[in-house]
Design an enzyme around this catalytic site. Sequence first.
Site, short mmCIF file in Angstrom:
data_model
loop_
_atom_site.label_atom_id
_atom_site.label_comp_id
_atom_site.label_asym_id
_atom_site.label_seq_id
_atom_site.Cartn_x
_atom_site.Cartn_y
_atom_site.Cartn_z
N PRO A 76 0.82 -1.22 0.00
CA PRO A 76 0.00 0.00 0.00
C PRO A 76 0.84 1.26 0.00
O PRO A 76 0.32 2.37 -0.12
CB PRO A 76 -0.84 -0.12 1.29
CG PRO A 76 -0.14 -1.12 2.13
CD PRO A 76 0.62 -2.02 1.22
N GLU A 103 2.40 -8.35 8.53
CA GLU A 103 2.70 -6.92 8.62
C GLU A 103 3.50 -6.43 7.42
O GLU A 103 3.78 -5.23 7.31
CB GLU A 103 3.49 -6.63 9.91
CG GLU A 103 2.61 -6.48 11.14
CD GLU A 103 1.45 -5.53 10.92
OE1 GLU A 103 1.70 -4.36 10.61
OE2 GLU A 103 0.29 -5.96 11.06
N ARG A 141 -4.89 -8.54 -20.33
CA ARG A 141 -5.89 -8.16 -21.34
C ARG A 141 -5.36 -7.11 -22.33
O ARG A 141 -5.96 -6.88 -23.38
CB ARG A 141 -7.23 -7.76 -20.72
CG ARG A 141 -7.25 -6.48 -19.96
CD ARG A 141 -8.48 -6.42 -19.09
NE ARG A 141 -9.73 -6.63 -19.82
CZ ARG A 141 -10.31 -5.76 -20.62
NH1 ARG A 141 -9.76 -4.59 -20.81
NH2 ARG A 141 -11.44 -6.01 -21.23
N ASP A 156 -11.99 1.28 -24.18
CA ASP A 156 -12.20 1.01 -22.75
C ASP A 156 -11.95 2.28 -21.94
O ASP A 156 -11.11 3.11 -22.32
CB ASP A 156 -11.19 -0.04 -22.24
CG ASP A 156 -11.72 -1.45 -22.36
OD1 ASP A 156 -12.92 -1.63 -22.61
OD2 ASP A 156 -10.91 -2.37 -22.19
#
Length: 236
Positions: A76, A103, A141, A156
């Site tokens: 993150p 963690e 993709r 898209d």
Amino acid sequence: MFGGPFDESIIKRAIENDLVQIALHNLRDQGIGKHRVVDDYPHGGGAGMVLMAEPLFSTIEKIKGDSDVPVILLTPQGRLFNQKVAEELTSHDRFILICGHYEGIDERVREHLVTDEISIGDYVLTGGELAAMVIIDAVVRQLPGVLGSDESIKDDSHANGLLEYPQYTRPQSFRGWEVPPVLLSGNHAEIAKWRREQSILRTFQRRPDLLENADLSEEELAMNKTLREAKDANEK
Ligand code: SAM
């Protein structure tokens, strides 16, 4: 965890057609001792466990050998994943994704082994596996030949800096809600024009930030300006 998404649909077909190879490596194969341990308590104390440097280094060094294949840590704390990053990743023949757990990982892996760090959003997942699946799906993709028609990626959302126009299928009338007549007209130029306008309008309404970097014609820039002025006037 990877079974479902990689055994289904487009990814499955891409693997079967040899358009992509996805190899899963279990850290425990390089775990320490007879219990194949891969995690330990954090130095300095605190909750949770940390993935140890040794199993990560030996797993990744075994995979990459002397090559300079990118080693991407899912975290993150990384740069945010988006369509541009997905496109960028297609330029590599190979890349390695490290899925953290608990963690996270021993910092020395990040400092001395990892070459890139990617986050799939500003929230915290339990492990990197879901993030890896998201990234692999978005990258695969993009690869030539993976989708039935290569055309389908070009409009898209995010492919050209805009959100995609609305789509309709049969029936023509559903509960009294009609398909926009232009889509039934058979006039391909008019349909393309309508779709482009809808794409800009939709982006303006939902993600105006994207329009700042979108590739717009003079006419489209004028349309964007008119939309902005109408919105400002409405808000006054
Ligand atoms: N303690 C870490 C922190 O605050 O940065 C979070 C650890 S998280 C519980 C466990 C693992 O999930 C991470 O090591 C990472 O691999 C993965 N992960 C969690 N959130 C993620 C995100 N937004 N994007 C990518 N990977 C993520």
